[in-house]
Design a protein around this motif. Structure first.
Motif, PDB file in Angstrom:
ATOM      1  N   ALA A 146       0.828  -1.209   0.000  1.00 19.45           N
ATOM      2  CA  ALA A 146       0.000   0.000   0.000  1.00 19.45           C
ATOM      3  C   ALA A 146       0.863   1.260   0.000  1.00 19.45           C
ATOM      4  O   ALA A 146       0.544   2.241  -0.682  1.00 19.45           O
ATOM      5  N   LEU A 147       1.978   1.249   0.739  1.00 17.86           N
ATOM      6  CA  LEU A 147       2.859   2.424   0.802  1.00 17.86           C
ATOM      7  C   LEU A 147       3.550   2.687  -0.531  1.00 17.86           C
ATOM      8  O   LEU A 147       3.699   3.832  -0.955  1.00 17.86           O
ATOM      9  N   LEU A 148       3.975   1.602  -1.186  1.00 13.92           N
ATOM     10  CA  LEU A 148       4.730   1.755  -2.431  1.00 13.92           C
ATOM     11  C   LEU A 148       3.847   1.724  -3.665  1.00 13.92           C
ATOM     12  O   LEU A 148       4.316   2.042  -4.764  1.00 13.92           O
ATOM     13  N   ASP A 149       2.586   1.317  -3.504  1.00 12.37           N
ATOM     14  CA  ASP A 149       1.676   1.134  -4.628  1.00 12.37           C
ATOM     15  C   ASP A 149       2.269   0.134  -5.626  1.00 12.37           C
ATOM     16  O   ASP A 149       2.288   0.362  -6.835  1.00 12.37           O
ATOM     17  N   ALA A 150       2.767  -0.997  -5.068  1.00 11.37           N
ATOM     18  CA  ALA A 150       3.417  -2.015  -5.897  1.00 11.37           C
ATOM     19  C   ALA A 150       3.362  -3.357  -5.174  1.00 11.37           C
ATOM     20  O   ALA A 150       3.463  -3.402  -3.950  1.00 11.37           O
ATOM     21  N   PRO A 151       3.200  -4.451  -5.932  1.00 11.73           N
ATOM     22  CA  PRO A 151       3.207  -5.779  -5.298  1.00 11.73           C
ATOM     23  C   PRO A 151       4.578  -6.106  -4.711  1.00 11.73           C
ATOM     24  O   PRO A 151       5.610  -5.805  -5.318  1.00 11.73           O
ATOM     25  N   VAL A 152       4.577  -6.742  -3.540  1.00 15.97           N
ATOM     26  CA  VAL A 152       5.790  -6.916  -2.746  1.00 15.97           C
ATOM     27  C   VAL A 152       5.962  -8.382  -2.347  1.00 15.97           C
ATOM     28  O   VAL A 152       4.978  -9.085  -2.107  1.00 15.97           O
ATOM     29  N   THR A 153       7.222  -8.813  -2.286  1.00 13.55           N
ATOM     30  CA  THR A 153       7.555 -10.097  -1.656  1.00 13.55           C
ATOM     31  C   THR A 153       8.629  -9.854  -0.597  1.00 13.55           C
ATOM     32  O   THR A 153       9.456  -8.943  -0.726  1.00 13.55           O
ATOM     33  N   ILE A 154       8.571 -10.671   0.456  1.00 13.02           N
ATOM     34  CA  ILE A 154       9.616 -10.691   1.483  1.00 13.02           C
ATOM     35  C   ILE A 154      10.314 -12.033   1.355  1.00 13.02           C
ATOM     36  O   ILE A 154       9.671 -13.082   1.409  1.00 13.02           O
ATOM     37  N   GLU A 155      11.658 -11.999   1.157  1.00 13.70           N
ATOM     38  CA  GLU A 155      12.410 -13.216   0.861  1.00 13.70           C
ATOM     39  C   GLU A 155      13.558 -13.393   1.832  1.00 13.70           C
ATOM     40  O   GLU A 155      14.051 -12.430   2.417  1.00 13.70           O
ATOM     41  N   ASP A 156      14.010 -14.654   2.002  1.00 14.51           N
ATOM     42  CA  ASP A 156      15.173 -14.911   2.850  1.00 14.51           C
ATOM     43  C   ASP A 156      16.445 -14.859   2.010  1.00 14.51           C
ATOM     44  O   ASP A 156      16.406 -14.539   0.818  1.00 14.51           O
ATOM     45  N   ARG A 157      17.599 -15.191   2.618  1.00 17.30           N
ATOM     46  CA  ARG A 157      18.878 -15.098   1.914  1.00 17.30           C
ATOM     47  C   ARG A 157      18.958 -16.058   0.733  1.00 17.30           C
ATOM     48  O   ARG A 157      19.734 -15.839  -0.192  1.00 17.30           O
TER      49      ARG A 157
END
Length: 527
Positions: A146-157
């Protein structure tokens, strides 16, 4: 304990988004609490607990769907791969049973959707929409989206997807493939490494903008850190560089994600230790076993213990890292959990133990062996391991015996130097007894005696090979021609040696008791 609502079907569907699952037929509200994910096997008894989601592998016809809806009881939903046959009979049956029918996108595999659903449930207590608890990575991903107005993923190393936001259908096929597989595809990882993007990302404390190929939308990413340790990263699909304000929002989000990852790491370690302690109590079979089994939610009758251990060489345990063993145990737990909802697995020392409930009488060990063999086939070269399978325990008081059986079978495989092998205790019973007898001999510092002792002393003093001659003769069941070929001498020479060894040792080869005694000493003490 938290008093926040647990995972609802509606919340899970919103988190997954239409990229993976959508509702084919709904009974109405989707507020049913989801308790677990289970895989349909037409060859097994269908035991689906209340609130379970059933992955209906191989089911697509309307009559099959109706039959499943009748059989699953108070389940949360049945997942069927699209395209599916949904007619008026299915809609009526959904209203009657109150069980939703969900459609799985054709591009996703059953393994992918099982992993996605289980990871969502493993996030802990999911909240209803509108709440944003600090310990929900999926909620954080949606907030960053919502903040970036873009789809996001959170990934590990390792570029495994820990959580993702909605709106993934706005991204490119590469992102959709990443979300479905919960892992960045190898070809994209290789491309990012070759262009030096990972090096830039992990060296910078600011977001890094990446211009990619024409068929791939550009990315902006920021490393998630705890001091100097890289915990993972946040990736957003963007078409142009972020404004200064949005860059700062992404940096701030990375700090929150860092805290959550550290909290999850600590929480996971605590849960694993607790689970291992409870399973150890069950395996001990004492007075506290029933309470521990209840807390684990596992069955208390007709159980079998499986003992699995990594086996890459004789010093595997010393060289293996704790994380490798834990990943192996997690895979083992996922496998037995998919087979039976009341199974459990945990790491105890360097061995991953599983307690597996059994259904049909008379086929206990073959079924347990098939479960173990199936697991080793699935993990393949990623986790070279052996599994020992104990005998069936009728109740919790007999579980300790089944665990001892599994340990002994596993020890036999280690003694053989085996890898990737499953052994049931009944199949290696005699070898296990010999190892136990060898332990007793070593503990009491016993040495060979009688005729065998005299043969060993003669060989040591004269450099002869009479003990080897006797072993070849006994192994060949008295066949002189076969025995002489084994030690590479002429049959007449062998007969002479055989006569000589009986004279020196005083062994009567016609006496079955004498033969048994010397054979056991050979197996225990060696040549």
């Amino acid at each position: 304990m938290s008093d926040r609502p647990r995972a609802s079907l509606r919340r899970i569907l919103e988190d997954l988004g239409s990229t993976v699952l959508d509702v084919a037929v709904s009974p109405g509200e989707l507020d049913t609490e989801v308790t677990g994910v289970h895989i349909y096997d037409p060859l097994d008894e269908l035991l689906l607990p209340e609130g379970g989601i059933l992955l209906a592998v191989g089911v697509d016809r309307a009559e099959q769907i109706c039959a499943l809806l009748d059989a699953v009881g108070p389940a949360a939903g049945v997942v069927v791969k699209q395209p599916m046959d949904v007619d008026d009979l299915v809609r009526v049956k959904v209203r009657e049973t109150g069980v939703a029918v969900l459609g799985l996108t054709r591009a996703a595999s059953w393994a992918q959707v099982a992993a996605l659903l289980r990871s969502l449930l493993a996030e802990g207590d999911l909240t209803e929409p509108g709440e944003t608890p600090p310990d929900d990575l999926f909620a954080l991903a949606n907030a960053v989206c919502a903040l970036l107005d873009a789809p996001v993923t959170i990934e590990d190393r390792s570029s495994r997807v820990l959580a993702y936001s909605g709106r993934q259908d706005e991204a490119d096929p590469g992102r959709v493939e990443t979300v479905l597989g919960r892992q960045v595809p190898e070809r994209y990882r290789r491309m990012l490494e070759q262009r030096g993007f990972f090096r830039q990302l992990y060296q910078s404390r600011e977001p890094v903008y990446m211009e990619l190929d024409d068929d791939i939308i550009n990315r902006v990413a920021v490393a998630v850190r705890s001091g100097d340790e890289i915990l993972g990263s946040i990736w957003a699909v963007v078409r142009e560089p972020l404004s200064e304000q949005r860059q700062q929002a992404l940096v701030d989000a990375a700090k929150i994600v860092s805290l959550q990852l550290l909290r999850q790491r600590a929480g996971a370690d605590t849960r694993r230790r607790l689970r291992a302690d409870l399973l150890s109590t069950v395996l001990a079979g004492g007075g506290d076993a029933a309470e521990a089994a209840g807390r684990l939610g596992i069955a208390s009758e007709r159980l079998c213990v499986l003992a699995a251990q990594l086996s890459d060489g004789p010093d595997a345990d010393a060289s293996r890292g704790e994380s490798d063993r834990q990943r192996f145990c997690d895979a083992f737990a996922l496998h037995v959990g998919a087979i039976h909802p009341r199974a459990a697995a945990a790491m105890v020392g360097s061995v991953a133990y599983a307690v597996l409930p059994l259904h049909a009488a008379g086929e206990e060990e073959p079924r347990s062996l098939r479960v173990a063999e199936s697991f080793l086939t699935r993990v393949g070269s990623r986790h070279a391991a052996n599994i020992g399978v104990g005998r069936m325990a009728r109740n919790l008081t007999e579980v300790a015996r089944s665990r001892a059986d599994a340990d002994r079978a596993l020890r036999v495989l280690r003694a053989r130097g085996a890898s990737g092998v499953v052994a049931g205790y009944t199949g290696v019973h005699f070898e296990s007894l010999l190892l136990q007898l060898s332990d007793l001999v070593q503990a009491e510092e016993q040495t060979p005696s009688g005729p065998y002792r005299r043969l060993l002393d003669h060989d040591t003093e004269h450099g002869s090979e009479l003990a080897a001659t006797l072993r070849a003769y006994l192994d060949a069941f008295g066949d002189v021609n076969a025995a002489s070929a084994r030690v590479h001498v002429h049959a007449n020479t062998f007969r002479y040696r055989l006569k000589r060894l009986t004279e020196i040792s005083g062994l009567d080869l016609a006496d079955p008791e004498a033969r048994l005694a010397v054979m056991l000493q050979m197996r225990i003490f060696g040549p």
